[in-house]
Write an enzyme that holds these catalytic residues in place. Structure first.
Site, mmCIF file in Angstrom:
data_model
loop_
_atom_site.group_PDB
_atom_site.id
_atom_site.type_symbol
_atom_site.label_atom_id
_atom_site.label_comp_id
_atom_site.label_asym_id
_atom_site.label_seq_id
_atom_site.Cartn_x
_atom_site.Cartn_y
_atom_site.Cartn_z
ATOM 1 N N ASP A 1 0.829 -1.200 0.000
ATOM 2 C CA ASP A 1 0.000 0.000 0.000
ATOM 3 C C ASP A 1 0.868 1.257 0.000
ATOM 4 O OD1 ASP A 1 -2.646 1.362 0.582
ATOM 5 O OD2 ASP A 1 -1.506 1.997 2.331
ATOM 6 N N GLU B 1 1.355 -0.716 -5.040
ATOM 7 C CA GLU B 1 0.381 0.328 -5.307
ATOM 8 C C GLU B 1 1.141 1.642 -5.379
ATOM 9 O OE1 GLU B 1 -3.274 3.028 -3.666
ATOM 10 O OE2 GLU B 1 -1.608 2.468 -2.406
HETATM 11 C C1 GLC Z 1 -4.173 3.369 -0.385
HETATM 12 C C2 GLC Z 1 -5.513 2.730 -0.168
HETATM 13 C C3 GLC Z 1 -6.490 3.745 0.344
HETATM 14 C C4 GLC Z 1 -5.948 4.377 1.612
HETATM 15 C C5 GLC Z 1 -4.530 4.906 1.402
HETATM 16 C C6 GLC Z 1 -3.886 5.290 2.703
HETATM 17 O O1 GLC Z 1 -4.203 4.322 -1.378
HETATM 18 O O2 GLC Z 1 -5.942 2.126 -1.363
HETATM 19 O O3 GLC Z 1 -7.743 3.176 0.562
HETATM 20 O O4 GLC Z 1 -6.772 5.439 2.016
HETATM 21 O O5 GLC Z 1 -3.703 3.924 0.824
HETATM 22 O O6 GLC Z 1 -3.616 4.153 3.474
#
Ligand code: GLC
Ligand code: CA
Length: 635
Positions: free
Chosen positions: A238, A280
């Site tokens: 993440d 991500e």
């Molecule tokens: C990522 C997640 C999102 C979250 C962010 C902060 O982008 O997909 O849902 O708010 O991380 O953790």
């Protein structure tokens, strides 16, 4: 993980208990779950992923909240659907101010969702069915309720004083953008007890961990080892671009961040060779590819810039948004793979489009100001498309044939809707719709007790959109998805093949060829097929498909190139394709196994209905035994 070299452990041998400096021992008597049999290390390149919100999927104990037992109970469904790997959104203890991405304990399961034993039992069951499971690893930050932060904020000299990023003023790193522009005004928040500011890239209740501190790195590696020992098949990393900060930079994609990820990969691979790291990173293609390193960093990376351009292309009825971004996407190292998606648990992000394109997307897709969330659109797939089934099929056809492994968001296989009246991302996180029964079959709890109300409107509500009804109706969208997934699975070239756009004068037509990689020489011999297989006249058997079964067990038998032709327009369109490179080959349509006219020396004509598409296997002989290439249109 320690920095010392580790010897690879044979699979299925219980590992020694991991050091649990950070979380303390929690696992008496729990053994690691069995791994899927006969996996190949790059299984993720042929896998179809399914993103699931545990609390929204199925409530097994009727307290109103979906849980791990509920996931386990629905494995039959997921196996039937034909997905290969589940991605679980965060299931950890959390005050739930950011959907669970605000973690207060990395070493166990949120009590509302079950226990570690439930999770192990679920992993065992999933693995037994050949389904893998990855989960979110939130490395960048914790909740402000996490004991690490509670300690860190308490004084200047406590043992965790440097576990987070503190500063005397809020002016440092002014070039680093604020991600949640609509909610936060700064990346710094004042902490009364320390009389200092702490750094956060997301919500102010999510302080960033300080990766300059080796203890933090060790603590996070402990987290990684803990879950891999338990049997997880990998992680979605993440918010990974933001691990480090540096003066004079935007604090994104820094070399330090890449070095840390490479170290993580190395240590992970030494012990767990077939687990996957999926990044991500909401970045432009040139920055995204750095997350693959030289094939020594992340195995996979979400292709964020592609996603909004699919929606742009179908609204403009032109292929250019897609072809241009793919042309700007560098080749990725061997063994790496894109993860591609239409929608996910967040808003449809418009971070990686130009301002002009953002205005266009808002004008086309935001019919009500409530639909705008952060820098994007908080809607699910079906409502974005005004419920147009043909358009949804077209977008899925693109998702399943463009280079990368597709990720389906739970409920989007039913064309579920959303609820704009729920705050933040909850609009797209409502309960899965299983049946027309009470609460959509999601839970037998009282309606008022549910974590979120299920959809009940006449268009997308559970009485009209649900698994039970769609399973009973062979022409439902759900059956369509299932059958196209089965087709895709038989042609591993969709996962691993090269990609080449086919020239076509009609801008509404997007055609490309996926070829075995490296491209097979023209002498490839495909086993001749019996033209009568399947019993329907004019259909032929399959030759370019893999052995039956799941993606990871697949054997590439024969690999013919596959030609994919898509009409992005709502009107019928003619396409004259330049298929000179594949002259003499015979296109056989994949879903019906119907052979078309062979490719001749002139352009190849295909007529497509509104939002229509064809996938053709380009066979090196005519399975019907007809004469040489034909120059005419196949009609
Ligand atoms: C990522 C997640 C999102 C979250 C962010 C902060 O982008 O997909 O849902 O708010 O991380 O953790
Ligand atoms: Ca429950």
């Amino acid at each position: 993980m320690s920095a010392a070299p580790r010897t690879p452990r044979p699979r299925r041998t219980p590992p020694p208990p991991p050091p649990r400096r950070a979380g303390g021992p929690r696992l008496p008597g729990i053994r690691p779950a069995a791994l899927p049999a006969a996996g190949s290390p790059d299984w993720y390149r042929r896998a179809v992923f399914y993103e699931v919100l545990t609390r929204g999927f199925f409530d097994s104990n009727n307290d109103g909240i979906g849980d791990i037992g509920g996931l386990r109970a629905k494995l039959d469904y997921l196996e039937w659907l034909g997905v290969d790997c589940l991605w679980l959104l965060p299931y950890f203890p959390s005050p739930m101010r950011d959907g669970g991405y605000d973690i207060s304990d990395f070493f166990t399961v949120h009590p509302n969702l079950g226990t570690l034993d439930d999770l192990v039992a679920f992993l065992d069951d999933a693995h037994r069915r050949g389904i893998r499971v990855i989960a979110d690893l939130v490395m960048n930050h914790t909740s402000d309720q996490h004991p690490w932060f509670v300690e860190s904020r308490s004084s200047w000299d406590n043992p965790k004083a440097d576990w987070y990023v503190w500063n005397d003023d809020d002016q440092r790193w002014a070039d680093a953008r604020v991600v949640f522009v609509d909610v936060e005004t700064s990346n710094w928040t004042w902490e009364q007890s320390r009389q200092q500011y702490y750094w956060h890239r997301f919500y102010s209740h999510q302080p960033d961990l300080n990766y300059e501190n080796p203890e933090v790195v060790e603590a996070m590696f402990d987290v990684v080892r803990f879950w891999l020992d338990l049997g997880l098949d990998g992680f979605r990393l993440d918010a990974v671009p933001y691990l480090f900060q540096r003066d004079g930079t935007s604090g994104e994609n820094l070399p330090e961040t890449h070095a840390l990820l490479r170290r993580l990969r190395k240590e992970m691979e030494a012990v767990y060779p077939d687990r996957v790291m999926l990044a991500e990173a909401n970045q432009w293609p040139a920055d995204l590819v750095d997350y693959f390193g030289d094939g020594d960093e992340c195995h996979m990376c979400f292709h964020f810039p592609l996603m909004p351009r699919l929606f742009m292309a179908v609204r403009r009825e032109q292929r250019f948004p897609v072809t241009e971004i793919l042309a700007q996407t560098p080749v990725i190292p061997d063994g790496c793979q894109w993860a591609i998606f239409l929608r996910n648990h967040d808003e449809l992000t418009l971070e990686k489009v130009s301002e002009e394109e953002r205005d266009y997307m808002v004008a086309e897709y935001v019919k009500d100001p409530r639909m705008q969330r952060h820098m994007g659109i908080g809607r699910r797939l079906a409502p974005l498309l005004d419920g147009d089934r043909r358009l949804a099929q077209l977008l899925y056809a693109l998702l399943f044939s463009l280079p990368g492994s597709p990720v389906i968001y739970y409920g989007d296989e039913l064309l579920m809707g959303d609820n704009l009246y729920l705050g933040d991302r909850d609009s797209v996180r409502t309960p899965m719709q299983w049946s027309p029964d009470r609460n959509g079959g999601f839970s037998r709890a009282d309606f008022a007790q549910l974590y979120l109300p299920p959809l009940m409107d006449p268009v997308y509500g559970f009485e009209s959109v649900n698994v039970e009804a769609q399973q009973r109706n062979p022409s439902s969208f759900l059956h369509w998805i299932r059958s196209i997934l089965q087709t895709r699975k038989q042609f591993p070239v969709f996962g691993t093949g090269s990609f080449e756009v086919v020239p076509c004068a009609n801008p509404s037509v997007l055609a490309y060829v996926r070829s075995p990689h490296p491209p097979a020489p023209d002498t490839t011999t495909a086993a001749p097929d019996k033209a009568t297989r399947g019993g329907r006249a004019g259909r032929v058997g399959r030759s370019g498909r893999a052995g039956a079964g799941r993606g990871d067990g697949a054997v590439e038998v024969v690999s013919n190139p596959v030609l994919c032709v898509h009409n992005l327009s709502r009107f019928a369109q003619p396409a004259e394709l330049d298929l000179a490179r594949w002259a003499e080959r015979t296109p056989v349509e994949l879903l019906g196994r119907v052979p078309f006219q062979s490719v001749g020396s002139a352009t190849y004509g295909v007529t497509l209905g509104p939002y229509g598409f064809y996938w053709f296997e380009l066979m090196d002989h005519d399975p019907m035994g007809r004469g040489d290439g034909n120059d005419g249109a196949p009609g």
